[in-house]
Scaffold this motif. Sequence first.
Motif, mmCIF file in Angstrom:
data_model
loop_
_atom_site.group_PDB
_atom_site.id
_atom_site.type_symbol
_atom_site.label_atom_id
_atom_site.label_comp_id
_atom_site.label_asym_id
_atom_site.label_seq_id
_atom_site.Cartn_x
_atom_site.Cartn_y
_atom_site.Cartn_z
ATOM 1 N N TRP A 83 0.853 -1.177 0.000
ATOM 2 C CA TRP A 83 0.000 0.000 0.000
ATOM 3 C C TRP A 83 0.892 1.230 0.000
ATOM 4 C CZ3 TRP A 83 -0.769 -4.369 2.759
ATOM 5 C CH2 TRP A 83 -1.957 -5.063 2.533
ATOM 6 N N GLN A 84 0.497 2.218 -0.775
ATOM 7 C CA GLN A 84 1.279 3.443 -0.855
ATOM 8 C C GLN A 84 0.993 4.329 0.352
ATOM 9 O OE1 GLN A 84 1.591 5.040 -4.717
ATOM 10 N NE2 GLN A 84 2.360 7.002 -4.023
ATOM 11 N N MET A 85 2.050 4.881 0.903
ATOM 12 C CA MET A 85 1.985 5.778 2.051
ATOM 13 C C MET A 85 2.773 7.034 1.683
ATOM 14 S SD MET A 85 0.378 3.685 4.141
ATOM 15 C CE MET A 85 0.559 4.148 5.853
ATOM 16 N N SER A 86 2.943 7.921 2.647
ATOM 17 C CA SER A 86 3.768 9.104 2.411
ATOM 18 C C SER A 86 4.663 9.341 3.624
ATOM 19 C CB SER A 86 2.907 10.333 2.123
ATOM 20 O OG SER A 86 2.229 10.731 3.287
ATOM 21 N N GLU A 87 5.537 10.294 3.483
ATOM 22 C CA GLU A 87 6.495 10.614 4.540
ATOM 23 C C GLU A 87 5.805 10.923 5.867
ATOM 24 O OE1 GLU A 87 10.463 13.387 4.797
ATOM 25 O OE2 GLU A 87 8.758 14.145 3.657
ATOM 26 N N LYS A 88 4.654 11.569 5.818
ATOM 27 C CA LYS A 88 3.946 11.938 7.060
ATOM 28 C C LYS A 88 3.626 10.723 7.924
ATOM 29 C CE LYS A 88 -0.737 11.743 5.242
ATOM 30 N NZ LYS A 88 -1.888 12.467 4.784
ATOM 31 N N HIS A 89 3.448 9.551 7.297
ATOM 32 C CA HIS A 89 3.084 8.347 8.042
ATOM 33 C C HIS A 89 4.212 7.856 8.955
ATOM 34 C CE1 HIS A 89 0.005 8.266 4.816
ATOM 35 N NE2 HIS A 89 -0.748 7.972 5.864
ATOM 36 N N GLU A 90 5.427 8.351 8.755
ATOM 37 C CA GLU A 90 6.540 7.994 9.638
ATOM 38 C C GLU A 90 6.358 8.594 11.035
ATOM 39 O OE1 GLU A 90 10.437 8.878 8.141
ATOM 40 O OE2 GLU A 90 9.957 8.136 6.144
ATOM 41 N N PHE A 91 5.520 9.605 11.148
ATOM 42 C CA PHE A 91 5.429 10.375 12.386
ATOM 43 C C PHE A 91 4.073 10.284 13.076
ATOM 44 C CE2 PHE A 91 8.346 12.298 9.348
ATOM 45 C CZ PHE A 91 9.522 12.180 10.057
ATOM 46 N N ILE A 92 3.155 9.514 12.525
ATOM 47 C CA ILE A 92 1.817 9.393 13.114
ATOM 48 C C ILE A 92 1.807 8.183 14.038
ATOM 49 C CG2 ILE A 92 -0.638 9.101 12.651
ATOM 50 C CD1 ILE A 92 -0.106 10.340 9.850
ATOM 51 N N THR A 93 1.796 8.448 15.353
ATOM 52 C CA THR A 93 1.900 7.366 16.339
ATOM 53 C C THR A 93 0.741 7.381 17.344
ATOM 54 O OG1 THR A 93 3.313 8.739 17.741
ATOM 55 C CG2 THR A 93 4.416 7.275 16.160
ATOM 56 N N ASP A 94 -0.359 7.994 16.992
ATOM 57 C CA ASP A 94 -1.534 8.107 17.856
ATOM 58 C C ASP A 94 -1.956 6.722 18.361
ATOM 59 O OD1 ASP A 94 -4.129 8.337 18.892
ATOM 60 O OD2 ASP A 94 -4.729 9.838 17.408
ATOM 61 N N LYS A 95 -2.012 6.546 19.670
ATOM 62 C CA LYS A 95 -2.335 5.231 20.248
ATOM 63 C C LYS A 95 -3.766 4.800 19.964
ATOM 64 C CE LYS A 95 -3.459 6.911 24.867
ATOM 65 N NZ LYS A 95 -4.497 6.268 25.590
ATOM 66 N N ASN A 96 -4.629 5.724 19.587
ATOM 67 C CA ASN A 96 -6.022 5.384 19.273
ATOM 68 C C ASN A 96 -6.288 5.248 17.773
ATOM 69 O OD1 ASN A 96 -7.098 5.266 21.931
ATOM 70 N ND2 ASN A 96 -6.859 7.475 22.026
ATOM 71 N N LEU A 97 -5.227 5.320 16.976
ATOM 72 C CA LEU A 97 -5.371 5.198 15.526
ATOM 73 C C LEU A 97 -4.934 3.815 15.065
ATOM 74 C CD1 LEU A 97 -5.897 6.446 12.688
ATOM 75 C CD2 LEU A 97 -3.501 7.170 12.709
ATOM 76 N N LEU A 98 -5.805 3.179 14.303
ATOM 77 C CA LEU A 98 -5.491 1.895 13.686
ATOM 78 C C LEU A 98 -5.577 2.054 12.175
ATOM 79 C CD1 LEU A 98 -7.697 -0.396 15.949
ATOM 80 C CD2 LEU A 98 -5.217 -0.108 16.081
ATOM 81 N N TYR A 99 -4.693 1.371 11.473
ATOM 82 C CA TYR A 99 -4.770 1.314 10.014
ATOM 83 C C TYR A 99 -5.406 -0.011 9.633
ATOM 84 C CZ TYR A 99 -1.565 5.258 9.582
ATOM 85 O OH TYR A 99 -0.987 6.497 9.648
ATOM 86 N N CYS A 100 -6.340 0.044 8.703
ATOM 87 C CA CYS A 100 -6.893 -1.173 8.107
ATOM 88 C C CYS A 100 -6.412 -1.206 6.667
ATOM 89 C CB CYS A 100 -8.416 -1.172 8.162
ATOM 90 S SG CYS A 100 -9.069 -1.476 9.810
ATOM 91 N N VAL A 121 2.990 1.048 12.200
ATOM 92 C CA VAL A 121 3.056 1.521 10.813
ATOM 93 C C VAL A 121 4.147 2.574 10.689
ATOM 94 C CG1 VAL A 121 1.822 2.738 8.974
ATOM 95 C CG2 VAL A 121 0.660 0.937 10.297
ATOM 96 N N ALA A 122 4.171 3.533 11.621
ATOM 97 C CA ALA A 122 5.172 4.600 11.589
ATOM 98 C C ALA A 122 6.585 4.018 11.655
ATOM 99 C CB ALA A 122 4.943 5.574 12.737
ATOM 100 N N LYS A 123 6.780 3.085 12.562
ATOM 101 C CA LYS A 123 8.093 2.455 12.727
ATOM 102 C C LYS A 123 8.516 1.721 11.447
ATOM 103 C CE LYS A 123 10.435 -0.783 15.819
ATOM 104 N NZ LYS A 123 10.273 -1.655 16.988
ATOM 105 N N TYR A 124 7.596 0.962 10.872
ATOM 106 C CA TYR A 124 7.906 0.207 9.655
ATOM 107 C C TYR A 124 8.197 1.134 8.480
ATOM 108 C CZ TYR A 124 7.506 -2.577 5.486
ATOM 109 O OH TYR A 124 7.770 -3.144 4.264
ATOM 110 N N VAL A 125 7.334 2.140 8.277
ATOM 111 C CA VAL A 125 7.489 3.042 7.130
ATOM 112 C C VAL A 125 8.837 3.766 7.202
ATOM 113 C CG1 VAL A 125 6.559 5.124 6.031
ATOM 114 C CG2 VAL A 125 5.021 3.271 6.684
ATOM 115 N N ALA A 126 9.217 4.224 8.401
ATOM 116 C CA ALA A 126 10.515 4.887 8.572
ATOM 117 C C ALA A 126 11.656 3.902 8.315
ATOM 118 C CB ALA A 126 10.624 5.478 9.973
ATOM 119 N N TRP A 127 11.552 2.695 8.872
ATOM 120 C CA TRP A 127 12.591 1.677 8.690
ATOM 121 C C TRP A 127 12.734 1.303 7.218
ATOM 122 C CZ3 TRP A 127 11.782 -3.186 6.617
ATOM 123 C CH2 TRP A 127 12.916 -4.007 6.590
#
Length: 165
Positions: A83-100, A121-127
Amino acid sequence: MMESSVKKTPSDKSLVGLAGEFHVLAQLAERGITGALTLGNTKRVDILVHNPQTGEVRKVEVKASRQKPRPAKLWHKGRVYEWQMSEKHEFITDKNLLYCFVQLAGPGILPRIFIVPARLVAKYVAWEHRTWWEAGKGKKNDSTRRHFRIEESDPDGYQNNWDLF
């Protein structure tokens, strides 16, 4: 000219996204969990979710794709969904946010739905971006484009991880 009886699948990006969102909503409803589409009115949130049994409220961002699994590159094994993501997803770590992450399979076929907490997701996308950059340093221009990939075998157990709700 006769019309074809072959079912056509939508290629429009917004229809693919809506199909993914409705599949997630249906699965939540089947589990007695209330979900409401935000219809693009809430930044980074496609569905607001309330679990009446636990009182928990979650935000969901749905990423839908109809691409078939691809051969893995460099750091994965076998074939991967992407799935395509963007740079911003490296920094979104909201504990109440889930990606489906929804892998649509075609009309009449249930999709695969992978549910992943935002911090993972943030950790993986950055890595993954760092790994991509280091693998081709000096050969590629940097990009704000990112990807989230899950091996077809789902070794991390993200598929149908509804307990997160």
